[in-house]
Design a protein around this motif. Sequence first.
Motif, short mmCIF file in Angstrom:
data_model
loop_
_atom_site.label_atom_id
_atom_site.label_comp_id
_atom_site.label_asym_id
_atom_site.label_seq_id
_atom_site.Cartn_x
_atom_site.Cartn_y
_atom_site.Cartn_z
N TRP A 133 2.05 -8.77 -9.07
CA TRP A 133 2.25 -7.92 -10.24
C TRP A 133 1.59 -6.55 -10.05
O TRP A 133 2.14 -5.53 -10.46
CB TRP A 133 1.69 -8.59 -11.49
N ARG A 134 0.42 -6.52 -9.41
CA ARG A 134 -0.26 -5.24 -9.17
C ARG A 134 0.65 -4.27 -8.42
O ARG A 134 0.74 -3.08 -8.77
CB ARG A 134 -1.54 -5.48 -8.36
N ILE A 135 1.34 -4.76 -7.41
CA ILE A 135 2.18 -3.89 -6.58
C ILE A 135 3.41 -3.42 -7.36
O ILE A 135 3.78 -2.24 -7.31
CB ILE A 135 2.57 -4.62 -5.29
N SER A 136 4.04 -4.33 -8.10
CA SER A 136 5.22 -3.91 -8.86
C SER A 136 4.81 -2.97 -9.99
O SER A 136 5.55 -2.04 -10.33
CB SER A 136 5.97 -5.12 -9.42
N HIS A 137 3.63 -3.18 -10.56
CA HIS A 137 3.16 -2.30 -11.63
C HIS A 137 2.82 -0.92 -11.08
O HIS A 137 3.02 0.09 -11.75
CB HIS A 137 1.93 -2.91 -12.31
N ARG A 138 2.31 -0.88 -9.86
CA ARG A 138 2.08 0.42 -9.20
C ARG A 138 3.41 1.16 -9.05
O ARG A 138 3.47 2.39 -9.26
CB ARG A 138 1.42 0.19 -7.84
N THR A 139 4.47 0.44 -8.68
CA THR A 139 5.79 1.06 -8.58
C THR A 139 6.23 1.62 -9.93
O THR A 139 6.80 2.72 -10.01
CB THR A 139 6.82 0.02 -8.10
N HIS A 140 5.95 0.89 -11.01
CA HIS A 140 6.27 1.36 -12.35
C HIS A 140 5.56 2.68 -12.65
O HIS A 140 6.19 3.64 -13.12
CB HIS A 140 5.86 0.28 -13.36
N HIS A 141 4.27 2.76 -12.36
CA HIS A 141 3.52 3.99 -12.64
C HIS A 141 4.01 5.14 -11.77
O HIS A 141 4.10 6.28 -12.25
CB HIS A 141 2.03 3.76 -12.40
N GLN A 142 4.31 4.88 -10.54
CA GLN A 142 4.73 5.95 -9.63
C GLN A 142 6.11 6.49 -9.97
O GLN A 142 6.46 7.60 -9.57
CB GLN A 142 4.71 5.44 -8.19
N ASN A 143 6.89 5.72 -10.73
CA ASN A 143 8.27 6.11 -11.03
C ASN A 143 8.59 6.04 -12.53
O ASN A 143 9.75 5.91 -12.92
CB ASN A 143 9.24 5.20 -10.28
N HIS A 144 7.54 6.14 -13.36
CA HIS A 144 7.77 6.01 -14.81
C HIS A 144 8.81 7.02 -15.29
O HIS A 144 8.80 8.18 -14.93
CB HIS A 144 6.46 6.17 -15.60
N GLY A 145 9.72 6.53 -16.13
CA GLY A 145 10.75 7.40 -16.69
C GLY A 145 11.93 7.67 -15.78
O GLY A 145 12.82 8.44 -16.14
N ASN A 146 11.97 7.01 -14.60
CA ASN A 146 13.06 7.22 -13.65
C ASN A 146 14.04 6.06 -13.77
O ASN A 146 13.69 4.91 -13.50
CB ASN A 146 12.49 7.30 -12.22
N VAL A 147 15.27 6.35 -14.16
CA VAL A 147 16.27 5.31 -14.39
C VAL A 147 16.49 4.47 -13.14
O VAL A 147 16.67 3.25 -13.22
CB VAL A 147 17.60 5.94 -14.85
#
Length: 365
Positions: free
Chosen positions: A113-127
């Motif tokens: 989850w840490r890694i996928s959540h990092r992806t979320h933060h790095q790409n927040h708001g990107n469809v």
Amino acid sequence: MDEVDFDPSAPPPFKIADIRAAIPEHCWVKNPWRSLSYVARDLVVVVGLIALALHFDNWMVWPVYWAAQGTMFWAIFVLGHDCGHGSFSNNPTLNGFVGHILHSSILVPYHGWRISHRTHHQNHGNVEKDESWVPLPEKTYKNLDYSTKFMRYKIPFPMFAYPLYLWSRSPGKTGSHFDPYSDLFQPSDRKYVVTSTVCWTLMLVSLFCLSAVFGVMQMLKIYGIPYLVFVMWLDFVTYLHHHGYEQKLPWYRGQEWSYLRGGLTTVDRDYGWFNNIHHDIGTHVIHHLFPQIPHYHLVEATRAAKSVLGKYYREPRKSGPIPFHLIENLVGSISQDHYVSDTGDIVYYQTDPNLNGSHHKSKGQ
């Protein structure tokens, strides 16, 4: 400029460095002892709630226990989430050790989850690249069968989505948080994912063993129902931090997206009595832009940043002791925010009138 005339998709007149400079230096300091004190506080409450529930052991007490303990599981999740961001301390070993204990105890694979959540933060708001509650393009949405749409867009079913997300992600995406060879992860991540999956499995085995000793019904009362309450908290909070604002907020593609513009589409929320209990996770805008800030500095950092953010910061509606007002935001958003256009670099949620049996129009942009 009046609020109704403000375009939240317009490029902001400031840079992320300007926001950073407005935040006091001490807000960036991570105190491991202070972080550990919150862990100790939460664990004492968890154990105390179990002791009280077992002591009284009657059906007047159990529902209160379930609500309280499920909320504490959510608080524990937030501290594990801080470990994953590295905002818990500057020591990666301490972060990983505490994070595994906290997240495994509530059946969350820490590194996965840490890694996928990092992806979320790095790409927040990107469809195209965001990971959490990302909007479905119209073509993908219309190819879903009705049962999938119903489970995703009809309350209360989306509030139980998190375990399914861990296993198979969202529609239109593939992979599992437990599989080291999932496309969620890089080859260098695999050993970490294996470690977390093993810890998660050990916790699951422990729950089965405890059920054999104390009985399935007793474990359901002590752990199972609070776990479901925790899942509801997680889905409720994470959804509302990216949806349901009174004015529709943009999502981006291509050259229009930037880390700053994506982060500015997140939404702060006030949870009343729960703000302190779940470690001020409602201060979400600054957390998204600067996830390395410890949770106990987020309120102060947000106050300091408002002068720079201006209208790009949306003041959360003040809550009573219990945030009942957010239910309206949740239900309204899920009933209207179904998909985004397949084309365009700045897009807004659109509504499928056939899903609700009505012809609501999306709110103005």
